[in-house]
Design a protein around this motif. Sequence first.
Motif, PDB file in Angstrom:
ATOM      1  N   GLY A 264       5.865 -39.101 -10.851  1.00  0.00           N
ATOM      2  CA  GLY A 264       5.491 -40.485 -11.673  1.00  0.00           C
ATOM      3  C   GLY A 264       5.401 -41.730 -11.008  1.00  0.00           C
ATOM      4  O   GLY A 264       4.765 -42.619 -11.074  1.00  0.00           O
ATOM      5  N   ALA A 265       6.757 -41.916 -10.272  1.00  0.00           N
ATOM      6  CA  ALA A 265       6.786 -43.164  -9.349  1.00  0.00           C
ATOM      7  C   ALA A 265       5.550 -43.303  -8.206  1.00  0.00           C
ATOM      8  O   ALA A 265       5.113 -44.391  -8.248  1.00  0.00           O
ATOM      9  CB  ALA A 265       8.269 -42.998  -8.625  1.00  0.00           C
ATOM     10  N   THR A 266       5.196 -42.141  -7.728  1.00  0.00           N
ATOM     11  CA  THR A 266       4.106 -42.108  -6.856  1.00  0.00           C
ATOM     12  C   THR A 266       2.592 -42.585  -7.417  1.00  0.00           C
ATOM     13  O   THR A 266       1.973 -43.300  -6.766  1.00  0.00           O
ATOM     14  CB  THR A 266       3.936 -40.774  -6.077  1.00  0.00           C
ATOM     15  N   VAL A 267       2.288 -41.861  -8.776  1.00  0.00           N
ATOM     16  CA  VAL A 267       1.292 -42.305  -9.204  1.00  0.00           C
ATOM     17  C   VAL A 267       1.159 -44.002  -9.550  1.00  0.00           C
ATOM     18  O   VAL A 267       0.201 -44.618  -9.539  1.00  0.00           O
ATOM     19  CB  VAL A 267       1.123 -41.564 -10.376  1.00  0.00           C
ATOM     20  N   ALA A 268       2.314 -44.268 -10.062  1.00  0.00           N
ATOM     21  CA  ALA A 268       2.430 -45.718 -10.359  1.00  0.00           C
ATOM     22  C   ALA A 268       2.393 -46.662  -8.935  1.00  0.00           C
ATOM     23  O   ALA A 268       1.856 -47.887  -9.259  1.00  0.00           O
ATOM     24  CB  ALA A 268       3.879 -46.093 -10.877  1.00  0.00           C
ATOM     25  N   CYS A 269       2.807 -46.153  -8.081  1.00  0.00           N
ATOM     26  CA  CYS A 269       2.854 -46.744  -6.867  1.00  0.00           C
ATOM     27  C   CYS A 269       1.274 -46.923  -6.376  1.00  0.00           C
ATOM     28  O   CYS A 269       0.876 -48.143  -6.038  1.00  0.00           O
ATOM     29  CB  CYS A 269       3.540 -46.238  -5.610  1.00  0.00           C
ATOM     30  N   ILE A 270       0.580 -45.986  -6.483  1.00  0.00           N
ATOM     31  CA  ILE A 270      -0.683 -45.867  -6.235  1.00  0.00           C
ATOM     32  C   ILE A 270      -1.695 -46.796  -7.277  1.00  0.00           C
ATOM     33  O   ILE A 270      -2.389 -47.574  -6.644  1.00  0.00           O
ATOM     34  CB  ILE A 270      -1.312 -44.517  -6.298  1.00  0.00           C
ATOM     35  N   LEU A 271      -1.076 -47.050  -8.446  1.00  0.00           N
ATOM     36  CA  LEU A 271      -1.897 -47.818  -9.414  1.00  0.00           C
ATOM     37  C   LEU A 271      -1.692 -49.276  -9.036  1.00  0.00           C
ATOM     38  O   LEU A 271      -2.293 -50.227  -9.382  1.00  0.00           O
ATOM     39  CB  LEU A 271      -1.308 -47.493 -10.818  1.00  0.00           C
ATOM     40  N   SER A 272      -0.533 -49.501  -8.311  1.00  0.00           N
ATOM     41  CA  SER A 272      -0.091 -51.071  -8.052  1.00  0.00           C
ATOM     42  C   SER A 272      -0.461 -51.221  -6.657  1.00  0.00           C
ATOM     43  O   SER A 272      -0.077 -52.457  -6.251  1.00  0.00           O
ATOM     44  CB  SER A 272       1.542 -51.243  -8.292  1.00  0.00           C
ATOM     45  N   ARG A 273      -1.243 -50.540  -6.046  1.00  0.00           N
ATOM     46  CA  ARG A 273      -1.523 -50.708  -4.334  1.00  0.00           C
ATOM     47  C   ARG A 273      -2.324 -52.090  -4.535  1.00  0.00           C
ATOM     48  O   ARG A 273      -1.915 -52.938  -3.293  1.00  0.00           O
ATOM     49  CB  ARG A 273      -2.566 -49.593  -4.185  1.00  0.00           C
ATOM     50  N   ARG A 274      -3.107 -52.593  -4.995  1.00  0.00           N
ATOM     51  CA  ARG A 274      -3.914 -53.769  -5.116  1.00  0.00           C
ATOM     52  C   ARG A 274      -2.563 -54.968  -4.766  1.00  0.00           C
ATOM     53  O   ARG A 274      -2.819 -55.789  -3.782  1.00  0.00           O
ATOM     54  CB  ARG A 274      -4.671 -54.129  -6.309  1.00  0.00           C
ATOM     55  N   TRP A 275      -1.733 -55.064  -5.770  1.00  0.00           N
ATOM     56  CA  TRP A 275      -0.619 -55.979  -5.645  1.00  0.00           C
ATOM     57  C   TRP A 275       0.109 -55.725  -4.482  1.00  0.00           C
ATOM     58  O   TRP A 275       0.556 -56.591  -3.788  1.00  0.00           O
ATOM     59  CB  TRP A 275       0.069 -55.980  -6.953  1.00  0.00           C
ATOM     60  N   TRP A 276       0.547 -54.557  -3.965  1.00  0.00           N
ATOM     61  CA  TRP A 276       1.497 -54.422  -2.969  1.00  0.00           C
ATOM     62  C   TRP A 276       0.769 -54.811  -1.663  1.00  0.00           C
ATOM     63  O   TRP A 276       1.560 -55.160  -0.678  1.00  0.00           O
ATOM     64  CB  TRP A 276       2.356 -53.357  -3.090  1.00  0.00           C
ATOM     65  N   ARG A 277      -0.510 -54.434  -1.530  1.00  0.00           N
ATOM     66  CA  ARG A 277      -1.226 -54.667  -0.341  1.00  0.00           C
ATOM     67  C   ARG A 277      -1.274 -56.166  -0.002  1.00  0.00           C
ATOM     68  O   ARG A 277      -1.054 -56.674   0.972  1.00  0.00           O
ATOM     69  CB  ARG A 277      -2.508 -54.051  -0.425  1.00  0.00           C
ATOM     70  N   GLU A 278      -1.637 -56.771  -1.288  1.00  0.00           N
ATOM     71  CA  GLU A 278      -1.729 -58.230  -1.336  1.00  0.00           C
ATOM     72  C   GLU A 278      -0.465 -59.028  -0.824  1.00  0.00           C
ATOM     73  O   GLU A 278      -0.146 -59.780   0.031  1.00  0.00           O
ATOM     74  CB  GLU A 278      -1.991 -58.877  -2.525  1.00  0.00           C
ATOM     75  N   ALA A 279       0.740 -58.427  -1.419  1.00  0.00           N
ATOM     76  CA  ALA A 279       2.099 -58.879  -0.880  1.00  0.00           C
ATOM     77  C   ALA A 279       2.540 -58.677   0.451  1.00  0.00           C
ATOM     78  O   ALA A 279       2.966 -59.427   1.281  1.00  0.00           O
ATOM     79  CB  ALA A 279       3.138 -58.199  -1.777  1.00  0.00           C
ATOM     80  N   ALA A 280       2.264 -57.310   0.804  1.00  0.00           N
ATOM     81  CA  ALA A 280       2.483 -56.989   2.390  1.00  0.00           C
ATOM     82  C   ALA A 280       1.418 -58.011   3.269  1.00  0.00           C
ATOM     83  O   ALA A 280       1.948 -58.311   4.262  1.00  0.00           O
ATOM     84  CB  ALA A 280       2.128 -55.493   2.638  1.00  0.00           C
ATOM     85  N   ASP A 281       0.225 -58.118   3.038  1.00  0.00           N
ATOM     86  CA  ASP A 281      -0.544 -59.075   3.755  1.00  0.00           C
ATOM     87  C   ASP A 281      -0.126 -60.447   3.822  1.00  0.00           C
ATOM     88  O   ASP A 281      -0.232 -60.884   5.053  1.00  0.00           O
ATOM     89  CB  ASP A 281      -2.138 -58.989   3.076  1.00  0.00           C
ATOM     90  N   ARG A 282       0.522 -60.923   2.915  1.00  0.00           N
ATOM     91  CA  ARG A 282       1.042 -62.153   2.763  1.00  0.00           C
ATOM     92  C   ARG A 282       2.527 -62.297   3.117  1.00  0.00           C
ATOM     93  O   ARG A 282       2.955 -63.306   3.333  1.00  0.00           O
ATOM     94  CB  ARG A 282       0.772 -62.946   1.464  1.00  0.00           C
ATOM     95  N   MET A 283       3.049 -61.180   3.258  1.00  0.00           N
ATOM     96  CA  MET A 283       4.504 -60.899   3.656  1.00  0.00           C
ATOM     97  C   MET A 283       5.285 -61.864   2.329  1.00  0.00           C
ATOM     98  O   MET A 283       6.370 -62.584   2.717  1.00  0.00           O
ATOM     99  CB  MET A 283       4.778 -61.401   5.008  1.00  0.00           C
ATOM    100  N   ILE A 284       4.686 -61.957   1.256  1.00  0.00           N
ATOM    101  CA  ILE A 284       5.584 -62.853   0.167  1.00  0.00           C
ATOM    102  C   ILE A 284       6.741 -62.087  -0.209  1.00  0.00           C
ATOM    103  O   ILE A 284       7.462 -62.778  -0.879  1.00  0.00           O
ATOM    104  CB  ILE A 284       4.659 -63.007  -0.882  1.00  0.00           C
ATOM    105  N   CYS A 285       7.104 -60.965  -0.243  1.00  0.00           N
ATOM    106  CA  CYS A 285       7.954 -60.304  -0.724  1.00  0.00           C
ATOM    107  C   CYS A 285       9.151 -59.802   0.353  1.00  0.00           C
ATOM    108  O   CYS A 285       9.970 -58.902   0.159  1.00  0.00           O
ATOM    109  CB  CYS A 285       7.888 -58.792  -1.571  1.00  0.00           C
ATOM    110  N   VAL A 286       9.014 -60.303   1.470  1.00  0.00           N
ATOM    111  CA  VAL A 286      10.164 -60.041   2.435  1.00  0.00           C
ATOM    112  C   VAL A 286      11.438 -60.383   2.043  1.00  0.00           C
ATOM    113  O   VAL A 286      11.495 -61.643   1.516  1.00  0.00           O
ATOM    114  CB  VAL A 286       9.972 -60.656   3.870  1.00  0.00           C
ATOM    115  N   CYS A 287      12.340 -59.451   1.977  1.00  0.00           N
ATOM    116  CA  CYS A 287      13.798 -59.766   1.267  1.00  0.00           C
ATOM    117  C   CYS A 287      14.413 -61.052   2.213  1.00  0.00           C
ATOM    118  O   CYS A 287      14.415 -61.340   3.272  1.00  0.00           O
ATOM    119  CB  CYS A 287      14.757 -58.559   1.730  1.00  0.00           C
TER     120      CYS A 287
END
Length: 181
Positions: free
Chosen positions: A158-181
């Motif tokens: 379930g966590a994995t399916v949800a991760c795949i569904l949010s891919r657009r947003w985490w890819r964007e976050a990773a590309d912009r590095m907006i979510c670095v701790c």
Amino acid sequence: MAEVWREWGGVIVASLVALPVVALTVAVLAGVRRRRGMPPRVAWWRSAAEVGMVAGTLPWVWMILTPKDAPRRVHLTPFRDIAVQLTDPSTLVVQIGGNLLVFAALGFFAPIRWPVLAGAGRVFAFGAAASILVELAQYVLDLGRVSSVDDVLVNAVGATVACILSRRWWREAADRMICVC
């Protein structure tokens, strides 16, 4: 379905009542972050991801850790419980459906907040680890529940399916590095 409502209706109602508080919490956190100089987009994403993880996971964990008047049991044979649940449509919907949702919010928002978790394999491992902790808590606290390896597997899926569904947003976050701790 009436039994499900009797057992979990309070959690469902409490979760729905909490939605305005959740929205307010996101807004307040984002506002604090913006005042501290964080770009608005980053402030909103981080706040939404953090609050979303907690608000979307907590009700399910509350349900899982609610004591039942039954002896505790452990099922360590993979796919045993799933095979039994597949024979009864009502059990299938409640058990499999519910277990798919337990860590869905965590799987959806964690890679947005922490790009290091981006990817189905990492989120599967993260979801499985979180699920193992919950299953161990059920057993150790003797809540009258079944601690099952199948629950761990379905929770992680379930966590994995949800991760795949949010891919657009985490890819964007990773590309912009907006979510670095």
